[in-house]
Design a protein around this motif. Structure first.
Motif, short mmCIF file in Angstrom:
data_model
loop_
_atom_site.label_atom_id
_atom_site.label_comp_id
_atom_site.label_asym_id
_atom_site.label_seq_id
_atom_site.Cartn_x
_atom_site.Cartn_y
_atom_site.Cartn_z
N THR A 124 -22.12 -23.96 37.87
CA THR A 124 -21.36 -22.79 38.28
C THR A 124 -20.78 -23.00 39.69
O THR A 124 -21.10 -23.98 40.38
N THR A 125 -19.95 -22.06 40.12
CA THR A 125 -19.31 -22.19 41.43
C THR A 125 -20.31 -22.15 42.58
O THR A 125 -20.03 -22.67 43.66
N ASP A 159 -14.86 -26.56 25.72
CA ASP A 159 -13.83 -26.37 26.75
C ASP A 159 -13.94 -24.99 27.41
O ASP A 159 -13.86 -24.87 28.64
N ILE A 160 -14.12 -23.96 26.61
CA ILE A 160 -14.19 -22.60 27.15
C ILE A 160 -15.46 -22.41 27.97
O ILE A 160 -15.44 -21.75 29.02
N GLU A 194 -17.02 -24.77 29.67
CA GLU A 194 -16.81 -25.48 30.94
C GLU A 194 -15.88 -24.70 31.86
O GLU A 194 -16.12 -24.60 33.07
N GLU A 195 -14.81 -24.14 31.30
CA GLU A 195 -13.87 -23.36 32.10
C GLU A 195 -14.55 -22.11 32.67
O GLU A 195 -14.31 -21.72 33.82
N ALA A 196 -15.41 -21.49 31.88
CA ALA A 196 -16.11 -20.29 32.33
C ALA A 196 -17.00 -20.61 33.53
O ALA A 196 -17.06 -19.83 34.49
N GLN A 237 -16.61 -23.08 35.67
CA GLN A 237 -15.78 -23.46 36.81
C GLN A 237 -15.24 -22.25 37.56
O GLN A 237 -14.92 -22.33 38.75
N ASP A 238 -15.15 -21.12 36.88
CA ASP A 238 -14.56 -19.90 37.47
C ASP A 238 -15.58 -18.85 37.87
O ASP A 238 -15.22 -17.81 38.40
N GLU A 283 -10.01 -17.99 20.49
CA GLU A 283 -9.36 -19.31 20.43
C GLU A 283 -9.66 -20.04 19.12
O GLU A 283 -8.77 -20.60 18.49
#
Length: 216
Positions: free
Chosen positions: A108-109, A140-141, A143-145, A147-148, A170
């Motif tokens: 996570t961030t 993918d989703i 990982e994107e979650a 990252q944000d 998706e």
């Protein structure tokens, strides 16, 4: 004085009210007893999302918390795991349909390492390429979650169903889906643990370089 208070004094032990983290509104998770406050640290407590929200339809989601701090009569916890009940997961599987699993470890961030296991259930049997495409969308989703979001934000998105809804939106374009769930989310390492691991890895690399230099 109540009988319970007398009992506590006789035993020389103290009861602590176990509280959920602030993101779960400090809800009471139960009580635990110990002779010394430090004996409480590290204990885990399980409950259901239904118990926390007073919504019995969410009793299929199990939440696990770990005690990290103790006050005079309260024990404070951190969230460590979200998991769907096995019976509930089995009830979602239909004969002649596909169950597509994925497992992803993300960061996570705010540098928490988290392991997530989403699952998608199709209306009918999908072929291998479609299952692969659905799995790719899920990873993918996820990982994107990460990252944000911070750890707390990522947990909220799973508990509130927003992450599974995003995957559903998706993946349903690939093959008709009946349901998407995050069957498990678990905390693998806190920021300080991640930093220590990275520092140890750097130290090992430096030793390798030193050995190579000596050999030359």
């Amino acid at each position: 004085m109540s009988e319970r208070s007398v009992s506590r004094q006789r035993q020389g032990k103290r009861w602590y009210t176990v509280l959920a983290p602030e993101q779960f509104d400090r809800a009471e998770l139960g009580e635990t007893i110990a002779e010394e406050p430090n004996q409480v640290i590290g204990r885990t407590v399980e409950t259901t999302l239904g118990d926390l929200t007073d919504d019995q339809s969410q009793n299929n989601t199990k939440l696990t918390f770990k005690i990290t701090d103790v006050g005079s009569d309260s024990a404070y916890t951190e969230f460590i795991e979200h998991e769907l009940a096995r019976d509930y997961l089995r009830s979602l599987v239909r004969r002649g349909a596909s169950k597509v699993d994925a497992v992803r470890t993300v960061r996570t961030t705010d540098d928490y390492r988290v392991r997530l296991q989403p699952v998608a259930l199709t209306t009918k049997k999908a072929d291998r390429s479609q299952e692969h495409a659905i799995r790719s969308v899920m990873t993918d989703i996820v990982e994107e979650a990460a990252q944000d979001r911070t750890f707390e934000q990522l947990v909220d998105s799973v508990v509130e169903g927003r992450l599974s809804s995003a995957i559903y939106g998706e993946a349903k374009t690939i093959y008709p889906l009946r349901r998407v769930e995050v069957q498990k989310l678990s905390l693998e390492a806190r920021p300080e643990e991640v930093a220590a691991e990275e520092e140890a890895a750097v130290d090992v690399d430096d030793e390798d370089v030193a050995v190579d230099a000596d050999e030359e």
